[in-house]
Design a protein around this motif. Structure first.
Motif, PDB file in Angstrom:
ATOM      1  N   GLY A  87      54.225  66.183  34.391  1.00 28.86           N
ATOM      2  CA  GLY A  87      53.119  67.020  33.937  1.00 28.86           C
ATOM      3  C   GLY A  87      53.561  68.002  32.871  1.00 28.86           C
ATOM      4  N   SER A  88      54.734  68.591  33.069  1.00 32.24           N
ATOM      5  CA  SER A  88      55.283  69.511  32.070  1.00 32.24           C
ATOM      6  C   SER A  88      56.777  69.679  32.298  1.00 32.24           C
ATOM      7  CB  SER A  88      54.583  70.876  32.135  1.00 32.24           C
ATOM      8  OG  SER A  88      54.903  71.542  33.341  1.00 32.24           O
ATOM      9  N   ILE A  89      57.448  70.060  31.229  1.00 30.42           N
ATOM     10  CA  ILE A  89      58.881  70.324  31.265  1.00 30.42           C
ATOM     11  C   ILE A  89      59.092  71.675  30.602  1.00 30.42           C
ATOM     12  CG2 ILE A  89      61.145  69.585  30.430  1.00 30.42           C
ATOM     13  CD1 ILE A  89      60.038  66.757  30.234  1.00 30.42           C
ATOM     14  N   LYS A  90      59.920  72.519  31.234  1.00 32.69           N
ATOM     15  CA  LYS A  90      60.238  73.792  30.576  1.00 32.69           C
ATOM     16  C   LYS A  90      61.666  74.209  30.906  1.00 32.69           C
ATOM     17  CE  LYS A  90      58.420  77.049  33.998  1.00 32.69           C
ATOM     18  NZ  LYS A  90      57.535  78.178  34.205  1.00 32.69           N
ATOM     19  N   LYS A  91      62.177  75.050  30.077  1.00 27.94           N
ATOM     20  CA  LYS A  91      63.520  75.605  30.273  1.00 27.94           C
ATOM     21  C   LYS A  91      64.591  74.536  30.444  1.00 27.94           C
ATOM     22  CE  LYS A  91      61.819  79.780  32.568  1.00 27.94           C
ATOM     23  NZ  LYS A  91      61.821  80.524  33.830  1.00 27.94           N
ATOM     24  N   ILE A  92      64.489  73.440  29.693  1.00 32.27           N
ATOM     25  CA  ILE A  92      65.523  72.407  29.773  1.00 32.27           C
ATOM     26  C   ILE A  92      66.726  72.856  28.944  1.00 32.27           C
ATOM     27  CG2 ILE A  92      66.157  70.048  29.090  1.00 32.27           C
ATOM     28  CD1 ILE A  92      64.365  69.998  31.496  1.00 32.27           C
ATOM     29  N   ALA A  93      67.889  72.801  29.561  1.00 40.11           N
ATOM     30  CA  ALA A  93      69.142  73.088  28.859  1.00 40.11           C
ATOM     31  C   ALA A  93      70.060  71.898  29.057  1.00 40.11           C
ATOM     32  CB  ALA A  93      69.780  74.362  29.408  1.00 40.11           C
ATOM     33  N   ILE A  94      70.441  71.265  27.970  1.00 39.62           N
ATOM     34  CA  ILE A  94      71.375  70.153  28.048  1.00 39.62           C
ATOM     35  C   ILE A  94      72.679  70.630  27.425  1.00 39.62           C
ATOM     36  CG2 ILE A  94      71.887  67.794  27.321  1.00 39.62           C
ATOM     37  CD1 ILE A  94      68.857  67.251  27.546  1.00 39.62           C
ATOM     38  N   LEU A  95      73.682  70.785  28.270  1.00 44.83           N
ATOM     39  CA  LEU A  95      74.957  71.359  27.854  1.00 44.83           C
ATOM     40  C   LEU A  95      75.948  70.299  27.398  1.00 44.83           C
ATOM     41  CD1 LEU A  95      75.221  73.780  30.905  1.00 44.83           C
ATOM     42  CD2 LEU A  95      74.273  74.286  28.649  1.00 44.83           C
ATOM     43  N   LYS A  96      75.811  69.102  27.987  1.00 44.56           N
ATOM     44  CA  LYS A  96      76.745  68.027  27.681  1.00 44.56           C
ATOM     45  C   LYS A  96      76.082  66.720  28.096  1.00 44.56           C
ATOM     46  CE  LYS A  96      81.575  66.880  28.714  1.00 44.56           C
ATOM     47  NZ  LYS A  96      82.745  67.292  29.522  1.00 44.56           N
ATOM     48  N   LEU A  97      76.287  65.662  27.324  1.00 44.43           N
ATOM     49  CA  LEU A  97      75.710  64.361  27.661  1.00 44.43           C
ATOM     50  C   LEU A  97      76.738  63.506  28.395  1.00 44.43           C
ATOM     51  CD1 LEU A  97      73.816  63.642  24.330  1.00 44.43           C
ATOM     52  CD2 LEU A  97      72.812  64.261  26.540  1.00 44.43           C
TER      53      LEU A  97
END
Length: 143
Positions: A87-97
């Motif tokens: 439905g929604s996405i917020k505050k996503i932090a991707i630090l490393k893949l």
């Protein structure tokens, strides 16, 4: 019902996604307010580019872990796992893949659940137990 033993590696009936779109492969832990999954990054993953899992694959892993919580909850009630969507996405932090052959562990805390709408906080860890991503999302069960 007998006490469940984890991990559960046969989870295909617990999530609506099917190969090649499956981004979780093991249920490590489950409660009313939490679910933990793991997923091995294989060479045939559709979100793999240059041996690295793309951001979209990591976000899909987060959402499918939420779906795994819902699906397992329904399974415990002898009901079929429902289909849902983000439905929604917020505050996503991707630090490393994560990279090929990494096993990522995804922990979801259920913040609120009402009328098929689930708000969650998610953290993803790599093989070395290092936090590589986090965020909040809302998922909705389709009617």
């Amino acid at each position: 019902m007998a006490l469940q033993q984890y991990p559960i590696t046969d989870i295909t009936h617990l999530i609506p996604q099917k190969t090649p779109f499956v981004m979780v492969d093991t249920l490590l832990d489950f409660s009313n307010t939490k679910v933990v999954s793991s997923f091995k990054i294989n060479a045939n993953n559709i979100f793999l580019k240059d041996n690295t899992l793309l951001e979209s694959g990591l976000i899909e892993n987060m959402a499918q872990t939420v779906a795994l919580h819902t699906g397992y909850d329904f399974f415990l009630k002898n009901e079929e796992a429902p289909t849902g969507y983000i439905g929604s996405i917020k505050k996503i932090a991707i630090l490393k893949l994560p990279v090929l052959n990494d096993i990522i562990t995804t922990e979801v805390d259920i913040l609120h659940e009402f009328n098929g709408v689930t708000m969650v906080a998610v953290k993803v860890f790599n093989t070395e137990k290092e936090e590589i991503a986090s965020g909040e999302m809302k998922t909705v069960i389709a009617n």
